[in-house]
Write a protein that holds these residues in place. Structure first.
Motif, PDB file in Angstrom:
ATOM      1  N   LEU A  59       0.794  -1.230   0.000  1.00 31.50           N
ATOM      2  CA  LEU A  59       0.000   0.000   0.000  1.00 31.50           C
ATOM      3  C   LEU A  59       0.833   1.290   0.000  1.00 31.50           C
ATOM      4  O   LEU A  59       0.283   2.381  -0.010  1.00 31.50           O
ATOM      5  CB  LEU A  59      -0.982  -0.015   1.182  1.00 31.50           C
ATOM      6  CG  LEU A  59      -2.262   0.808   1.010  1.00 31.50           C
ATOM      7  CD1 LEU A  59      -3.068   0.374  -0.197  1.00 31.50           C
ATOM      8  CD2 LEU A  59      -3.127   0.752   2.259  1.00 31.50           C
ATOM      9  N   HIS A  60       2.147   1.142   0.013  1.00 31.35           N
ATOM     10  CA  HIS A  60       2.967   2.346  -0.174  1.00 31.35           C
ATOM     11  C   HIS A  60       4.365   1.972  -0.645  1.00 31.35           C
ATOM     12  O   HIS A  60       5.122   1.329   0.068  1.00 31.35           O
ATOM     13  CB  HIS A  60       3.079   3.158   1.124  1.00 31.35           C
ATOM     14  CG  HIS A  60       3.941   4.381   0.954  1.00 31.35           C
ATOM     15  ND1 HIS A  60       3.543   5.475   0.210  1.00 31.35           N
ATOM     16  CD2 HIS A  60       5.202   4.671   1.371  1.00 31.35           C
ATOM     17  CE1 HIS A  60       4.497   6.374   0.207  1.00 31.35           C
ATOM     18  NE2 HIS A  60       5.520   5.910   0.896  1.00 31.35           N
ATOM     19  N   THR A  61       4.670   2.391  -1.879  1.00 31.35           N
ATOM     20  CA  THR A  61       6.039   2.182  -2.349  1.00 31.35           C
ATOM     21  C   THR A  61       6.393   3.228  -3.398  1.00 31.35           C
ATOM     22  O   THR A  61       5.566   4.080  -3.763  1.00 31.35           O
ATOM     23  CB  THR A  61       6.233   0.739  -2.873  1.00 31.35           C
ATOM     24  OG1 THR A  61       7.625   0.505  -3.096  1.00 31.35           O
ATOM     25  CG2 THR A  61       5.472   0.482  -4.167  1.00 31.35           C
ATOM     26  N   HIS A  62       7.650   3.197  -3.795  1.00 34.48           N
ATOM     27  CA  HIS A  62       8.148   4.029  -4.889  1.00 34.48           C
ATOM     28  C   HIS A  62       8.879   3.015  -5.763  1.00 34.48           C
ATOM     29  O   HIS A  62      10.089   2.814  -5.593  1.00 34.48           O
ATOM     30  CB  HIS A  62       9.087   5.114  -4.353  1.00 34.48           C
ATOM     31  CG  HIS A  62       8.508   5.902  -3.203  1.00 34.48           C
ATOM     32  ND1 HIS A  62       7.712   7.015  -3.393  1.00 34.48           N
ATOM     33  CD2 HIS A  62       8.574   5.731  -1.849  1.00 34.48           C
ATOM     34  CE1 HIS A  62       7.340   7.493  -2.209  1.00 34.48           C
ATOM     35  NE2 HIS A  62       7.850   6.720  -1.255  1.00 34.48           N
ATOM     36  N   SER A  63       8.137   2.330  -6.644  1.00 34.41           N
ATOM     37  CA  SER A  63       8.672   1.097  -7.240  1.00 34.41           C
ATOM     38  C   SER A  63       9.986   1.267  -8.002  1.00 34.41           C
ATOM     39  O   SER A  63      10.799   0.355  -7.987  1.00 34.41           O
ATOM     40  CB  SER A  63       7.607   0.415  -8.104  1.00 34.41           C
ATOM     41  OG  SER A  63       7.351   1.148  -9.278  1.00 34.41           O
ATOM     42  N   ILE A 207      -0.592  10.394   0.136  1.00 35.61           N
ATOM     43  CA  ILE A 207       0.304  11.470   0.604  1.00 35.61           C
ATOM     44  C   ILE A 207       1.067  10.985   1.832  1.00 35.61           C
ATOM     45  O   ILE A 207       0.529  10.237   2.643  1.00 35.61           O
ATOM     46  CB  ILE A 207      -0.536  12.747   0.915  1.00 35.61           C
ATOM     47  CG1 ILE A 207       0.325  13.873   1.492  1.00 35.61           C
ATOM     48  CG2 ILE A 207      -1.712  12.446   1.867  1.00 35.61           C
ATOM     49  CD1 ILE A 207      -0.404  15.234   1.580  1.00 35.61           C
ATOM     50  N   HIS A 208       2.341  11.390   1.959  1.00 32.41           N
ATOM     51  CA  HIS A 208       3.100  11.079   3.184  1.00 32.41           C
ATOM     52  C   HIS A 208       2.624  12.040   4.287  1.00 32.41           C
ATOM     53  O   HIS A 208       2.629  13.257   4.066  1.00 32.41           O
ATOM     54  CB  HIS A 208       4.591  11.347   2.990  1.00 32.41           C
ATOM     55  CG  HIS A 208       5.263  10.497   1.945  1.00 32.41           C
ATOM     56  ND1 HIS A 208       5.471  10.914   0.665  1.00 32.41           N
ATOM     57  CD2 HIS A 208       5.786   9.260   2.026  1.00 32.41           C
ATOM     58  CE1 HIS A 208       6.107   9.968  -0.013  1.00 32.41           C
ATOM     59  NE2 HIS A 208       6.308   8.937   0.779  1.00 32.41           N
ATOM     60  N   VAL A 209       2.264  11.528   5.449  1.00 25.99           N
ATOM     61  CA  VAL A 209       1.812  12.396   6.549  1.00 25.99           C
ATOM     62  C   VAL A 209       2.372  11.930   7.893  1.00 25.99           C
ATOM     63  O   VAL A 209       2.337  10.739   8.203  1.00 25.99           O
ATOM     64  CB  VAL A 209       0.257  12.442   6.641  1.00 25.99           C
ATOM     65  CG1 VAL A 209      -0.194  13.311   7.817  1.00 25.99           C
ATOM     66  CG2 VAL A 209      -0.371  12.965   5.351  1.00 25.99           C
ATOM     67  N   ALA A 244       0.514   7.752   3.986  1.00 28.55           N
ATOM     68  CA  ALA A 244       1.638   6.856   4.264  1.00 28.55           C
ATOM     69  C   ALA A 244       2.274   7.275   5.576  1.00 28.55           C
ATOM     70  O   ALA A 244       2.383   8.474   5.862  1.00 28.55           O
ATOM     71  CB  ALA A 244       2.656   6.927   3.141  1.00 28.55           C
ATOM     72  N   HIS A 245       2.633   6.320   6.373  1.00 25.83           N
ATOM     73  CA  HIS A 245       3.378   6.453   7.639  1.00 25.83           C
ATOM     74  C   HIS A 245       2.488   6.707   8.854  1.00 25.83           C
ATOM     75  O   HIS A 245       2.280   5.799   9.639  1.00 25.83           O
ATOM     76  CB  HIS A 245       4.501   7.486   7.534  1.00 25.83           C
ATOM     77  CG  HIS A 245       5.482   7.150   6.454  1.00 25.83           C
ATOM     78  ND1 HIS A 245       6.187   5.968   6.464  1.00 25.83           N
ATOM     79  CD2 HIS A 245       5.836   7.780   5.310  1.00 25.83           C
ATOM     80  CE1 HIS A 245       6.955   5.905   5.372  1.00 25.83           C
ATOM     81  NE2 HIS A 245       6.752   6.993   4.657  1.00 25.83           N
ATOM     82  N   GLY A 246       1.994   7.939   9.072  1.00 29.43           N
ATOM     83  CA  GLY A 246       1.185   8.201  10.267  1.00 29.43           C
ATOM     84  C   GLY A 246       1.877   7.742  11.539  1.00 29.43           C
ATOM     85  O   GLY A 246       1.276   7.112  12.398  1.00 29.43           O
ATOM     86  N   THR A 295       5.928  -1.295   1.883  1.00 35.21           N
ATOM     87  CA  THR A 295       7.374  -1.442   2.093  1.00 35.21           C
ATOM     88  C   THR A 295       8.093  -0.102   2.019  1.00 35.21           C
ATOM     89  O   THR A 295       9.245  -0.014   2.423  1.00 35.21           O
ATOM     90  CB  THR A 295       7.994  -2.340   1.005  1.00 35.21           C
ATOM     91  OG1 THR A 295       7.734  -1.756  -0.277  1.00 35.21           O
ATOM     92  CG2 THR A 295       7.426  -3.744   1.066  1.00 35.21           C
ATOM     93  N   ASP A 296       7.411   0.932   1.470  1.00 31.55           N
ATOM     94  CA  ASP A 296       8.087   2.164   1.071  1.00 31.55           C
ATOM     95  C   ASP A 296       9.093   1.788  -0.029  1.00 31.55           C
ATOM     96  O   ASP A 296       9.113   0.654  -0.490  1.00 31.55           O
ATOM     97  CB  ASP A 296       8.749   2.846   2.270  1.00 31.55           C
ATOM     98  CG  ASP A 296       8.769   4.372   2.134  1.00 31.55           C
ATOM     99  OD1 ASP A 296       8.471   4.884   1.036  1.00 31.55           O
ATOM    100  OD2 ASP A 296       9.097   5.053   3.117  1.00 31.55           O
ATOM    101  N   GLY A 297       9.904   2.714  -0.472  1.00 28.80           N
ATOM    102  CA  GLY A 297      10.816   2.412  -1.579  1.00 28.80           C
ATOM    103  C   GLY A 297      11.957   1.497  -1.150  1.00 28.80           C
ATOM    104  O   GLY A 297      12.280   1.392   0.030  1.00 28.80           O
TER     105      GLY A 297
END
Ligand SMILES: N[C@@H](CCSC[C@H]1O[C@@H](n2cnc3c(=O)[nH]cnc32)[C@H](O)[C@@H]1O)C(=O)O
Ligand SMILES: [Zn+2]
Length: 424
Positions: A59-63, A207-209, A244-246, A295-297
């Motif tokens: 649910l969150h990456t920068h492939s 969005i990263h928050v 993303a993150h929180g 996983t994030d990037g």
């Protein structure tokens, strides 16, 4: 096209019940799950001693960031981004990004991910790679204006251009998402315009928050409120928003996220590696917030392995709370599957009749996965991505018996290697 998967341990339905059964796939969806299906099928897969699992939803990456893997480790977020990542990203051409996207897609297929939510740039190039790979990709162009009105306009124009180009591919599997980067890199004007456009075009927003304490300090200083309160005050939040993150959320922030039906994409590997902090998982779950897993990037993780990520999530919250009952295997498994599907609004994330045929077959005929006392426990605590043998998305086999059918693995590895030294 039909596929019959025989005799596996099937993780069935929203309760993730384990049943020894066959799975029949017709077209792009699951037609039947039961013992002894006698129908003939175009392809028959023997799943004896194997687990048939819903595919993982990252649910969150920068492939494409695999290109930067290992180039800047052991740094805090702001230093990592400003002094190491952004200068290198400035050298990335659409061609390089496409190579990175292929590399990411290959890694995801090989580790059982079937759907991912991405944020990067030149997403039209990424979209072509995703289309070829057979994966389901939700792709956002990461917008950054740093308060410069000229850049605001430029970034919105670019996002809309990439949206149009992705729409032209005309594939259900490849979808555009709006991706303002973060409250500390985007102006209020940009955020408001994104909110308006997302509603108008019926698109999700990611969005990263509240990733780091430094961000909370910066936003509080600039606006006198937390990032979540800020977004709420400008009417930005809704059930179509995935933050993303929180990590740094107080109880008021959590209530706001719950009230607006916002999803949080948790990235434990990245949060630990950049030493950002620990997301309040229990508090979010207790408030009824949907929490997915990412996983994030690959430059802050450093891989895209969702099986590994589940274990990181479980262990992080246990030790942080000094309570081993927290983040039990089933809760974490649900984050990596069903909760991701809910956030994206797709009928996936579980194996059940009528759901999308997005699944992974995992080889349990190996010492570290025997005896099969507890399938979900083994997946979370004992397995890793290399144990995935077959990956199916939208009723199509992307990898069979560890051989990727949609992509040229050797060429992708060679192409990625050619980039060494060019962006370092
Ligand atoms: N329009 C921007 C592109 C932004 S893409 C999304 C950005 O998020 C960055 N990124 C990756 N991981 C994280 C994270 O954990 N927090 C914040 N940003 C991240 C990534 O390196 C990339 O610069 C430009 O032209 O520079
Ligand atoms: Zn990120």
């Amino acid at each position: 096209m039909s596929i019959l998967i025989r005799n596996g341990y099937v993780i069935y339905g929203e309760d993730f019940e384990i049943v020894k059964a066959d799975v029949l796939i017709e077209g792009n969806s699951i037609a039947e799950v039961r013992k002894g299906i006698n129908e003939s099928a175009d392809t028959v897969i023997d799943a004896s001693g194997r687990v048939v699992s819903p595919g993982f939803i990252n649910l969150h990456t920068h492939s494409p960031m695999g290109l930067l893997r290992g180039l800047a480790d052991d740094l805090p977020l702001m230093d990592w981004l400003q002094n190491h990542i952004w200068p290198r990203e400035a050298k990335l051409t659409p061609e390089y990004i496409k190579v990175g996207a292929y590399l990411g897609a290959l890694e995801m297929i090989k580790t059982g991910t079937t759907t991912f939510l991405d944020m990067y740039f030149h997403m039209d190039a990424v979209a072509e790679a995703v289309l070829d790979s057979g994966l389901r990709g939700y792709l956002s162009y990461g917008m950054i204006d740093l308060g410069d009105p000229e850049k605001t306009e430029k970034e919105i124009k670019e996002a809309l251009r990439e949206m149009k180009s992705i729409e032209k591919l005309n594939s259900e599997r490849v979808q555009f998402v709006f991706g303002p980067h973060a409250p500390y890199t985007c102006s209020i004007a940009l955020l408001k315009e994104v909110r308006r456009l997302a509603s108008e075009h019926n698109r999700l927003i990611t969005i990263h928050v509240s990733e780091t304490m430094a961000e909370i300090g910066q936003i509080t200083e600039r606006y006198g409120k937390s990032p979540v309160v800020l977004l709420d005050d400008i009417g930005f939040l809704g059930s179509d928003v995935i933050i993303a993150h929180g990590v740094w959320l107080d109880s008021r922030d959590i209530q706001i996220l719950a009230r607006n039906g916002v999803t949080v994409a948790h990235n434990p590997g990245s949060n630990m590696k950049l030493a950002s902090g620990v997301m309040p998982l229990q508090k979010l779950i207790n408030a009824g917030v949907n929490v997915g897993l990412g996983t994030d990037g690959a430059a802050s993780n450093n891989n895209l392995d969702m099986l590994e990520e589940m274990k990181l999530a479980a262990l992080l919250h246990k030790v942080h709370n000094l309570d081993p009952t927290v983040a039990d295997a089933k809760t974490v498994f649900k984050m990596a599957t069903l909760n991701g599907a809910r956030a994206l609004g797709i009928k996936a994330g579980i194996i059940k009749e009528g759901y999308l045929a997005d699944l992974a077959i995992i080889d349990f005929n190996q010492p570290h996965l025997r005896p099969i006392n507890n399938v979900i426990s083994h997946l979370v605590y004992s397995a890793n991505g290399n144990d995935v043998e077959t990956t199916i998305v939208d009723g199509k086999i992307l990898m069979l018996d560890r051989e990727v059918l949609t992509l040229d693995e050797e060429k992708i590895l060679d192409d990625a290697e050619k980039i060494v030294g060019k962006i370092g």
